[in-house]
Design an enzyme around this catalytic site. Structure first.
Site, short mmCIF file in Angstrom:
data_model
loop_
_atom_site.label_atom_id
_atom_site.label_comp_id
_atom_site.label_asym_id
_atom_site.label_seq_id
_atom_site.Cartn_x
_atom_site.Cartn_y
_atom_site.Cartn_z
N THR A 77 34.39 8.29 32.74
CA THR A 77 34.85 7.54 33.90
C THR A 77 36.01 6.61 33.53
OG1 THR A 77 32.68 7.66 34.92
CG2 THR A 77 34.12 5.89 35.70
N SER B 163 31.12 12.98 30.64
CA SER B 163 30.10 13.00 29.59
C SER B 163 28.92 13.91 29.89
CB SER B 163 29.61 11.58 29.27
OG SER B 163 28.83 11.06 30.31
N THR C 182 29.49 7.32 30.25
CA THR C 182 28.26 6.55 30.02
C THR C 182 26.99 7.38 30.09
OG1 THR C 182 28.10 5.92 32.36
CG2 THR C 182 29.33 4.44 30.89
N ASP C 183 27.02 8.56 30.69
CA ASP C 183 25.78 9.32 30.86
C ASP C 183 25.19 9.86 29.56
OD1 ASP C 183 25.29 9.04 33.61
OD2 ASP C 183 26.81 10.54 34.06
#
Length: 184
Positions: free
Chosen positions: A13, A61, A90-91
């Site tokens: 992101t 991700s 971030t995932d």
């Protein structure tokens, strides 16, 4: 010493760009391998001779493969710098809470892949909830936090998100998308 810090960008992101319009779900990454990191550090007036920045790839991700995690870990291992920041989605940056079970999900994550190398380096992963191109983005804050952590923390693999810096295995991404310390 020049270029003591290495910043590796991998998309996520942090570098996403969305076309204009309502209800847009598709995104792209910037052309020409240009991460938002460059502009953020220019605005922050960070001395260009203090860091090197490399674009490894641009991927959401959730789509990063084990082979791409190995690319990141291998680049951390081969770097001459001992202080490294990785911008990452971030995932799959670190462990996360499974929304269905409420327990820590046993899914592949990049922090674990890097930590398995047992490098004598400080590696800090960071990302964003909102892309850098948006006004309310958290990219500048998270990148600054990660750089500070990378320059000060002892060797290890860390997560720097939401004002939190902690070893990767003591952090989880929650169901609501924030990061917090987690003790098993």
């Amino acid at each position: 010493m020049a270029k003591d810090l290495l910043i590796l960008t991998t998309g996520g992101t942090f570098d996403k760009r969305y076309p204009e319009g309502q209800w847009v779900t598709e995104f792209t990454f910037p052309p020409g391998q240009e991460s938002a990191v460059t502009e953020i550090l220019r605005r922050a007036r960070m001395a260009p001779e203090a860091f090197a920045c490399e674009w490894l790839f641009a991927e959401d991700s959730t789509k990063i493969t084990d082979a791409q995690r190995d690319i990141i870990a291998n680049r951390c291992a081969s770097a001459t710098q001992r202080r490294i920041v990785v911008t990452h989605g971030t995932d799959t940056m670190t462990r996360r809470i499974d929304p269905e079970t409420g327990k820590v999900a046993a899914t592949p994550n990049t922090a674990a892949t890097i930590a398995a190398r047992k490098l004598d380096k400080t590696v800090v992963l960071t990302g964003a909830a909102q892309p850098a191109v948006l006004r309310d983005s958290d990219t500048d804050f998270n990148l600054g936090l990660a750089i500070g952590a990378a320059l000060m923390a002892p060797p290890g693999v860390y997560i720097a998100m939401n004002g939190l810096v902690a070893p990767w295995d003591a952090v989880v991404k929650t169901v609501v998308g924030s990061f917090r310390k987690f003790e098993a």
